[in-house]
Structures are given as C-alpha cells and as structure tokens.
Design an enzyme around this catalytic site. Structure first.
Site, PDB file in Angstrom:
ATOM      1  N   SER A 168       9.412  73.134 113.475  1.00 29.95           N
ATOM      2  CA  SER A 168       9.878  73.270 112.188  1.00 29.95           C
ATOM      3  C   SER A 168      10.249  74.513 111.732  1.00 29.95           C
ATOM      4  O   SER A 168      10.667  74.856 110.813  1.00 29.95           O
ATOM      5  CB  SER A 168       8.867  72.475 111.373  1.00 29.95           C
ATOM      6  OG  SER A 168       8.374  71.319 111.777  1.00 29.95           O
ATOM      7  N   CYS A 177     -10.046  60.028 104.557  1.00 31.73           N
ATOM      8  CA  CYS A 177      -9.656  59.540 103.368  1.00 31.73           C
ATOM      9  C   CYS A 177     -10.376  58.095 103.060  1.00 31.73           C
ATOM     10  O   CYS A 177     -10.460  58.072 101.800  1.00 31.73           O
ATOM     11  CB  CYS A 177      -8.248  59.356 103.725  1.00 31.73           C
ATOM     12  SG  CYS A 177      -7.753  58.467 105.323  1.00 31.73           S
ATOM     13  N   GLN A 216      -6.545  49.742 105.859  1.00 34.56           N
ATOM     14  CA  GLN A 216      -5.954  51.012 105.844  1.00 34.56           C
ATOM     15  C   GLN A 216      -4.714  51.258 106.173  1.00 34.56           C
ATOM     16  O   GLN A 216      -3.956  50.398 107.075  1.00 34.56           O
ATOM     17  CB  GLN A 216      -6.785  51.968 106.703  1.00 34.56           C
ATOM     18  CG  GLN A 216      -8.164  52.096 106.504  1.00 34.56           C
ATOM     19  CD  GLN A 216      -9.019  53.127 107.223  1.00 34.56           C
ATOM     20  OE1 GLN A 216     -10.159  53.027 107.762  1.00 34.56           O
ATOM     21  NE2 GLN A 216      -8.274  54.254 108.074  1.00 34.56           N
ATOM     22  N   GLY A 221      -1.949  57.053 106.580  1.00 36.27           N
ATOM     23  CA  GLY A 221      -3.264  57.363 107.112  1.00 36.27           C
ATOM     24  C   GLY A 221      -3.126  58.191 108.558  1.00 36.27           C
ATOM     25  O   GLY A 221      -3.992  58.756 108.799  1.00 36.27           O
ATOM     26  N   ARG A 225      -6.555  48.162 110.185  1.00 31.81           N
ATOM     27  CA  ARG A 225      -5.259  48.891 109.833  1.00 31.81           C
ATOM     28  C   ARG A 225      -4.357  47.584 109.214  1.00 31.81           C
ATOM     29  O   ARG A 225      -4.215  46.711 110.092  1.00 31.81           O
ATOM     30  CB  ARG A 225      -4.532  49.548 110.875  1.00 31.81           C
ATOM     31  CG  ARG A 225      -3.177  50.220 110.626  1.00 31.81           C
ATOM     32  CD  ARG A 225      -3.580  51.697 109.905  1.00 31.81           C
ATOM     33  NE  ARG A 225      -4.338  52.766 110.500  1.00 31.81           N
ATOM     34  CZ  ARG A 225      -4.604  53.478 110.144  1.00 31.81           C
ATOM     35  NH1 ARG A 225      -4.609  53.954 108.914  1.00 31.81           N
ATOM     36  NH2 ARG A 225      -5.245  54.794 111.071  1.00 31.81           N
ATOM     37  N   HIS A 250      -5.467  52.925 100.638  1.00 28.49           N
ATOM     38  CA  HIS A 250      -6.456  52.356 101.362  1.00 28.49           C
ATOM     39  C   HIS A 250      -7.029  51.489 100.384  1.00 28.49           C
ATOM     40  O   HIS A 250      -7.516  51.947  99.518  1.00 28.49           O
ATOM     41  CB  HIS A 250      -7.409  53.125 102.084  1.00 28.49           C
ATOM     42  CG  HIS A 250      -6.861  54.122 103.240  1.00 28.49           C
ATOM     43  ND1 HIS A 250      -5.646  54.181 103.818  1.00 28.49           N
ATOM     44  CD2 HIS A 250      -7.245  55.244 104.099  1.00 28.49           C
ATOM     45  CE1 HIS A 250      -5.594  54.590 104.754  1.00 28.49           C
ATOM     46  NE2 HIS A 250      -6.470  55.482 104.773  1.00 28.49           N
ATOM     47  N   ASN A 269      -4.703  57.201  99.914  1.00 27.62           N
ATOM     48  CA  ASN A 269      -5.278  58.185 101.029  1.00 27.62           C
ATOM     49  C   ASN A 269      -4.601  59.577 101.169  1.00 27.62           C
ATOM     50  O   ASN A 269      -5.105  60.248 101.722  1.00 27.62           O
ATOM     51  CB  ASN A 269      -5.032  57.220 102.448  1.00 27.62           C
ATOM     52  CG  ASN A 269      -3.577  56.850 102.564  1.00 27.62           C
ATOM     53  OD1 ASN A 269      -3.170  55.969 101.902  1.00 27.62           O
ATOM     54  ND2 ASN A 269      -2.761  57.442 103.661  1.00 27.62           N
TER      55      ASN A 269
END
Ligand code: NAP
Length: 360
Positions: A58, A146, A173, A177, A255, A262, A335
């Site tokens: 980047s 988180c 979650q 995340g 998840r 979350h 989160n």
C-alpha cells in the site's frame, strides 16, 4: 434510553494540552486502522500530523483523512522517526518487531494486536475501566481483544459494586473482527448462495461463514480444546480486572455471519447479591454503557444498533433461576470502534492528559 457515555474523544471534560502531536496509524488501510483514522478525525485529539503506515503493497497510496490526502508509508528506520504516539493494528508479527523499534525511535505505541497484551511490563488498558494501569507503561500500552473489551464495559461496574465470583461468556462475533478479507468472504459467499450458486470455497475461515455459525474463533493450539480467542477472553479479563484464580471464567466464542458488532451472552455470578433492577441502574449510570432493556417491546442490544457507536449496549438483564446471586446479560458492541479504534484513541488521549508521552 441513551444514557451516560464515556466522553467522546476530545469532548468537553477531556482536557488535552494544546501541543500538536505527530500520530502514526500503523495498519491504516485495514479494518481497525481505517476506523482509527475515522475516530481520530471525529475527535479533538491534538494531532499536528497523522502519518498512515501499511505494508509495502500500500506504500505510496493516498487516502483521504479529514478533508486532506495523506500518503501511506511503509515501515523503515527513516519513516518511523519523530512520532509521538503510534496507534498500531497491523497484526501480531508486525507489532512484535516494530513496536520496540517505534519505542526506540521515541514514540509510545498503543497496540491493538494480541502480541504484547499479556507481557508483565505492558499495561492492558480499557479507557473508563482501568486507566491508572497506563501510568506504568514502558513504551507500549496494549488494547484488549475486542470481545474482552465489550464484556469489560458491562462487567467492570458490576465487579466494582458487588464483586465477581464466576463468569460464563458466550460470544457471537462479527466477521470484521477478522479484518477486511473476512468481510469480503462473507459478502461474496452470501451473494453467490443467494443467486442459487454454490458458495465459493472458504479461505479465511475453516468453513463457509455465510448462513452458518462457526463454534471456532481463531485456532486450537497445541491440542487445547479452547480456541486462542477463548483463552484471550479468559486471560485478558483476569489481567484487566485483577481477578485471581478463585474467580471462575469460562468462554465459548462463535463466529456469526454479521459484518460488524460483537454480541455476547454473559452469565455472571456475584459475591454480593445484585437484583436485575439494581444492575440496570448501576449500568445506566456507567460511562460508556447504554442500557437497552425493554424486551417486551422488542428493545434489546443488537449488533446493527451497536455498529457505528462508541458505547456498549447492555440488556436482557435477568436473574438466573438456577443459581444464587447470578444474572444473565446480553451485551453488544462495535468491535471496530470501542472494541479497537475508539479505545485506542481514548488511551492516546489518556497519555496526553496524564503527561505520559515522551517529552510531555
Ligand atoms: N478487526 C477487529 O475487530 C479487531 C479488534 C481488535 C483488535 N484487532 C487486531 O488488530 C489487528 C489488525 O486487524 P484488522 O482487522 O484491521 O486487519 P486487516 O483488515 O487485515 O488490516 C491489516 C493491516 O495491517 C497492514 N499490514 C499487514 N502486513 C503489514 C506489514 N508487514 N507491515 C505494515 N503493515 C502491514 C495491512 O496493510 P496492507 O493493506 O498494505 O496489507 C492493513 O493495513 C490484528 O492484530 C487484530 O487481531 C482487530
């Protein structure tokens, strides 16, 4: 039912010195880093300059920040000079190598990765919960995981009031995340399945996440039957609240196919009794927490409502009918914001307020 919130970064009541600081944001192109840039722009943190860092991929890219174009840099001995504070979220491997180098170059690092959190000489700080811990930093202050952070906002006031005896945390979650790639994975899988096609193969997660629930967040290490995420929640909770082994803590992390926010079911047994209403009143008066608890009206904390805000929502507060001095709560938090970026900026403000940056 919006109640007391922690002062927003830079809000009235937060005294910041007029000096302008050079702020590095490491991982600036990622899910957490880009949110840190947003939160910094919304705040009144006295930044004279914000310097975004990311990988070589980047470097040179321009990103818009606060109405200006700022150029992403790669990490090098030259580019890290002259920074006062660095908010870091480029993964544990990068933090392991670069946090000490940034500290040697004069910066204090607020690190979002898991790498430094459990080191004895690194304070693990939740703004509004254990700010005094930051005083003992030796250059690095860690931001908790988180899931831990969201739970802490509800549990710390309860611990202070009546003491914790046992906790059972079950998390639901969001994919952000795991970072940008996981967000793309959910999006493309969901699109394909909705169009009647087969889901593309899972790359970020071990199984398809779209229209699924995975009872695995992160990895099972060395034959452990708890995941590394579950271990973090248990260990970090102890460190932040100063809980000994006499307090039982058990975590199950799942998840779910949610982009951001979350949610957590928390079963909390306390040393002294706390009624559901007393718990509501206590949390209602706690900065950074908003009680949303009119379940009969369909009002309770939801991930989509928690998204984009800096406070944590708590509701479904009720007695556990099977256990003395025990309550069930439902907690939801963003989160990327309080779970990472907002706390990092609040910790940076704390460092300024208390004169804990080098040369301040
Ligand atoms: N997501 C959350 O909710 C959350 C919450 C708390 C803590 N965290 C932690 O924060 C960290 C970042 O998470 P994320 O979700 O933001 O991940 P992400 O979206 O994948 O972003 C990773 C960032 O790190 C940069 N990076 C990767 N390798 C690098 C290198 N060698 N040198 C410099 N920069 C590098 C990436 O730059 P390029 O774009 O150039 O690749 C990108 O900016 C992780 O340690 C995670 O555990 C995440």
């Amino acid at each position: 039912m919006d109640r007391a919130s922690l002062p927003r970064p830079g809000a009235a009541g937060v005294t910041l010195t007029p000096r302008g600081y050079r702020v590095g944001v490491l991982g600036a192109t990622g899910a957490v880093g880009s949110t840190i840039l947003d939160v910094l722009a919304e705040s009144e943190f006295p930044a004279a300059e914000v310097v975004p860092f990311a990988s070589e991929r980047s470097a040179g890219r321009s990103i818009e920040w606060n109405g200006a174009q700022i150029q992403v840099r790669a990490l090098s001995d030259e580019t890290i000079q002259g920074l006062d504070v660095v908010l870091s979220s480029a993964g544990g491997t990068v933090s392991a190598e670069w946090a000490p180098r940034l500290v040697d170059a004069g910066a204090v690092v607020v690190d979002n990765t898991s790498y430094w959190r459990m080191h004895d000489d690194v304070p693990l700080v939740v703004a509004g919960v254990n700010p005094d811990a930051a005083e003992a930093h030796s250059g690095i202050v860690a931001n908790p995981n988180c899931t831990t952070m969201v739970a802490m906002m509800a549990l710390a006031p309860i611990h202070r009031a009546v003491g914790l005896e046992r906790l059972v945390v079950s998390s639901y979650q969001a994919v952000s995340g795991t970072g940008q790639k996981a967000v793309e994975e959910l999006r493309t899988q969901a699109q394909q399945v909705l169009e009647g096609n087969e889901s593309p193969a899972a790359e970020v997660y071990p199984h398809q996440i779209a229209f699924n629930v995975l009872p695995q967040v992160e990895t099972f290490k060395d034959g452990d039957d708890y995941t590394t995420e579950e271990r973090k929640v248990m260990a970090e909770t102890r460190k932040i609240l100063g809980l000994g082994e006499e307090v039982g803590i058990s975590a199950t992390c799942a998840r779910v196919p949610v982009f951001t926010g979350h949610s957590e079911s928390v079963n909390v047994q306390t040393r002294d009794d706390l009624s559901a209403q007393a718990c509501r009143d206590l949390l209602d008066a706690s900065p950074g927490v908003t009680v949303v608890d009119e379940p009969g009206e369909g009002r309770y904390p939801m991930a989509i409502d928690a998204t984009g805000r800096d406070d944590v929502l708590v509701g479904r507060i009720r007695r556990d009918p099977g256990q003395e001095r025990c309550l069930n709560l439902w907690v939801a938090g963003d989160n990327l914001r309080k779970g990472a970026a907002t706390n990092a900026v609040q910790v940076a403000e704390l460092l300024v307020e208390r004169g804990l940056l080098n040369g301040s």
